[in-house]
Design a protein around this motif. Structure first.
Motif, short mmCIF file in Angstrom:
data_model
loop_
_atom_site.label_atom_id
_atom_site.label_comp_id
_atom_site.label_asym_id
_atom_site.label_seq_id
_atom_site.Cartn_x
_atom_site.Cartn_y
_atom_site.Cartn_z
N ARG A 167 9.92 -0.13 6.91
CA ARG A 167 10.79 0.04 5.94
C ARG A 167 10.18 1.06 4.77
O ARG A 167 10.76 1.83 4.20
N VAL A 168 8.86 0.78 4.85
CA VAL A 168 8.20 2.04 3.90
C VAL A 168 8.48 3.15 4.09
O VAL A 168 8.65 4.20 3.38
N ALA A 169 8.36 3.53 5.59
CA ALA A 169 8.67 4.73 6.11
C ALA A 169 9.94 5.31 5.71
O ALA A 169 10.01 6.63 5.16
N THR A 170 11.17 4.44 5.61
CA THR A 170 12.37 4.73 5.35
C THR A 170 12.58 5.01 3.93
O THR A 170 13.19 6.02 3.40
N LEU A 171 11.82 4.27 3.02
CA LEU A 171 11.87 4.34 1.43
C LEU A 171 11.25 5.48 1.06
O LEU A 171 11.83 6.05 0.35
N THR A 172 10.17 5.70 1.64
CA THR A 172 9.40 7.15 1.24
C THR A 172 10.23 8.11 1.68
O THR A 172 10.52 9.08 0.71
N LEU A 213 13.05 8.20 -1.15
CA LEU A 213 12.54 8.39 -2.40
C LEU A 213 12.19 9.88 -2.52
O LEU A 213 12.27 10.81 -3.53
N SER A 214 11.60 10.55 -1.60
CA SER A 214 11.10 11.83 -1.60
C SER A 214 12.53 12.96 -1.68
O SER A 214 12.37 13.92 -2.35
N ALA A 215 13.52 12.41 -0.95
CA ALA A 215 14.87 13.22 -1.20
C ALA A 215 15.11 13.17 -2.71
O ALA A 215 15.89 14.25 -2.89
N VAL A 243 6.31 9.44 -4.38
CA VAL A 243 7.37 9.39 -3.07
C VAL A 243 7.09 7.90 -2.23
O VAL A 243 7.89 7.55 -1.55
N ILE A 244 5.95 7.48 -2.45
CA ILE A 244 5.60 6.02 -1.64
C ILE A 244 6.15 4.86 -2.60
O ILE A 244 5.57 5.24 -3.77
N PRO A 245 6.87 3.94 -2.19
CA PRO A 245 7.38 2.89 -3.09
C PRO A 245 6.33 1.87 -3.30
O PRO A 245 4.97 1.88 -2.68
N LEU A 246 6.57 1.19 -4.54
CA LEU A 246 5.45 0.28 -4.97
C LEU A 246 5.00 -0.84 -3.93
O LEU A 246 3.90 -1.23 -3.88
N ALA A 247 5.99 -1.07 -3.15
CA ALA A 247 5.84 -2.09 -2.11
C ALA A 247 5.20 -1.53 -0.74
O ALA A 247 5.73 -1.22 0.33
N GLU A 248 3.71 -0.94 -0.93
CA GLU A 248 3.19 -0.43 0.14
C GLU A 248 2.77 -1.56 1.14
O GLU A 248 2.53 -2.73 0.93
N TRP A 307 -2.19 10.63 0.65
CA TRP A 307 -1.97 11.95 0.17
C TRP A 307 -1.46 12.59 1.29
O TRP A 307 -0.70 13.64 1.00
N GLN A 308 -1.97 12.53 2.51
CA GLN A 308 -1.28 13.08 3.61
C GLN A 308 0.07 12.77 4.14
O GLN A 308 0.81 13.59 4.39
N GLU A 309 0.26 11.65 3.65
CA GLU A 309 1.78 11.19 4.07
C GLU A 309 2.59 11.69 2.82
O GLU A 309 3.87 12.16 3.00
N LYS A 310 2.19 12.05 1.68
CA LYS A 310 2.94 12.67 0.68
C LYS A 310 3.10 14.13 1.02
O LYS A 310 4.09 14.74 0.82
N ARG A 311 1.98 14.59 1.63
CA ARG A 311 2.48 16.24 2.09
C ARG A 311 3.43 16.17 2.90
O ARG A 311 4.16 17.22 3.24
#
Length: 420
Positions: free
Chosen positions: A107-112, A115-117, A59-64, A161-165
């Motif tokens: 931007r990463v927060a929005t993209l995550t 993507l997760s949607a 769910v985290i974009p390549l552009a971290e 991993w916490q962000e993914k959760r």
């Protein structure tokens, strides 16, 4: 608002990779008369050799955040996890600048979130398509394992991993003893792991993709092997395509789903879409003689091991940014052999093959799914990067809803073409 279609209307889908195949099948089952077009055999380009994963946790974009400091390393190490070919830097620069812009924390927060949607729907969207195609026996819903050498390596990855959760990805941390219960063959170097139970994979992505194609044909779909030269317009809308051998073909809607080759059509209609090749390599080991239960990811080495039927393995990973027509650097495939031996021990390389594919990459990691803003009758489904197999069914469901004039379950604004 795009004009909605009715059952029986003609739809052309350009591109018989896994995304185009899923769309064609979904539309055919919804009652449209679908013609699938590709210059080659179905699933013989990028979909032939992908890693076979439904990567629902990516769910985290390549552009971290912090990616800028990694760029010099990419340029200096041609065999690193992500490499950048110097000679293609001028043509890649616009993409890279957008990639760096996408790495801003906000931007990463929005993209995550966006993507997760998409990724949160993958298993439910695939379930119906897989059942329809009779491919359930190939769908291995065993979860995956991401390996770490020690607690320190895992602790460094823990914030991600916490962000993914927080975005709905369920996972469990495993100790060495718990890891061995899951996969007894793993070398002592790997002391802990993360297991994502909802992750799944297929034995062979080419066979799986061909299964979708066979289901499409069984449902009455038509496949034409021909090169699409351009879309054609009539009465103020895109009314079909011009092909090399079959001439003009008409349809109420035309869907462009031909991966990195979609740029022919974005350029034709003067859309500035930063679509570049995210080249991936694999090694196929049909007689490896190693029986794994899970899809294995190695975090520090940035590669994966796909267990295949009968004890075979597919090794995949590493990303190379270069032009899609650049010659392959086969060293990037062969280094995967040594990496894999450090995880599962020795294996047979009998009948080994290597392969490289061009994944269609957009700098924000989000695909384009939806109508062309200024050409009624034209739709795009491209730019899925390394998530093409993963998101194929979800893309198909969302696009089918839009073509029928229904409101998709997701807000489609983040995936629109005109965001660039």
């Amino acid at each position: 608002m795009a004009h909605s279609l009715a059952a029986g209307d003609e739809v052309i889908v350009v591109g018989a990779g896994v995304v185009g195949l899923a769309i064609a099948l979904q539309l055919q089952l919804a009652g449209f008369a679908v013609t699938l077009l590709d210059r080659g055999e179905p699933a013989m380009e990028t979909s032939y050799g992908n890693a076979g994963a439904f990567a629902i946790s990516d769910v985290i974009p390549l552009a971290e955040p912090g990616v800028l400091r990694k760029v010099p390393g990419w340029m200096l190490d041609p065999l690193g996890p992500l490499a950048l070919r110097w000679r293609y830097l001028p043509s890649l620069l616009p993409w890279l600048l957008r990639f760096l812009a996408a790495s801003r924390p906000s931007r990463v927060a929005t993209l995550t979130r966006d993507l997760s949607a998409l990724l949160g729907r993958v298993n439910q969207d695939y379930a119906a398509l897989i059942a329809q195609a009779g491919l359930g026996a190939m769908w291995r819903r065993h979860g995956n394992l991401t390996l770490y050498r020690n607690q320190q390596e895992f602790d460094a990855a823990l914030p991600a991993w916490q962000e993914k959760r927080r975005h709905g990805v369920q996972w469990q941390a495993l100790s060495r003893s718990q890891l061995l219960e899951q996969e007894p063959l793993l070398a002592a170097e790997w002391q802990c792991a993360v297991r994502v139970p909802d992750w799944s994979h297929v034995d062979d992505p080419y066979t799986f993709s061909r299964g979708l194609f066979d289901a499409f044909v069984r449902a009455g779909g038509r496949f034409v092997q021909d090169e699409v030269l351009a879309t054609v317009e009539g009465n103020g809308r895109v009314s079909g395509v011009e092909t090399a051998s079959h001439g003009r073909m008409s349809a109420a809607a035309t869907v462009i789903a031909c991966g990195v080759w979609s740029d022919r059509f974005t350029r034709q209609h003067r859309y500035r879409v930063p679509l570049e090749s995210e080249r991936g390599y694999h090694v196929n080991l049909p007689k490896a003689g190693v029986r794994l239960h899970h899809f294995i990811q190695c975090a520090s080495e940035s590669f994966v091991i796909l267990p295949m039927a009968g004890g075979g393995l597919r090794l995949a990973g590493t990303v190379e940014l270069a032009h899609r027509d650049a010659p392959a650097d086969w060293r990037r495939a062969h280094i995967l052999l040594d990496k894999a031996r450090r995880i599962v021990g020795d294996f047979s390389t009998a009948d080994m093959t290597v392969w490289m594919g061009n994944r269609p990459s957009l700098p924000d990691t989000l695909p384009i799914i939806g109508p062309a803003p200024q050409q009624p009758g034209l739709w795009f489904a491209t730019g899925h990067g390394h998530l093409g197999l993963t998101l194929a069914a979800t893309t198909a469901v969302l696009l089918c809803d839009m073509l029928q004039g229904q409101s998709p379950a997701l807000d489609m604004q983040p995936y629109r073409l005109q965001r660039f």
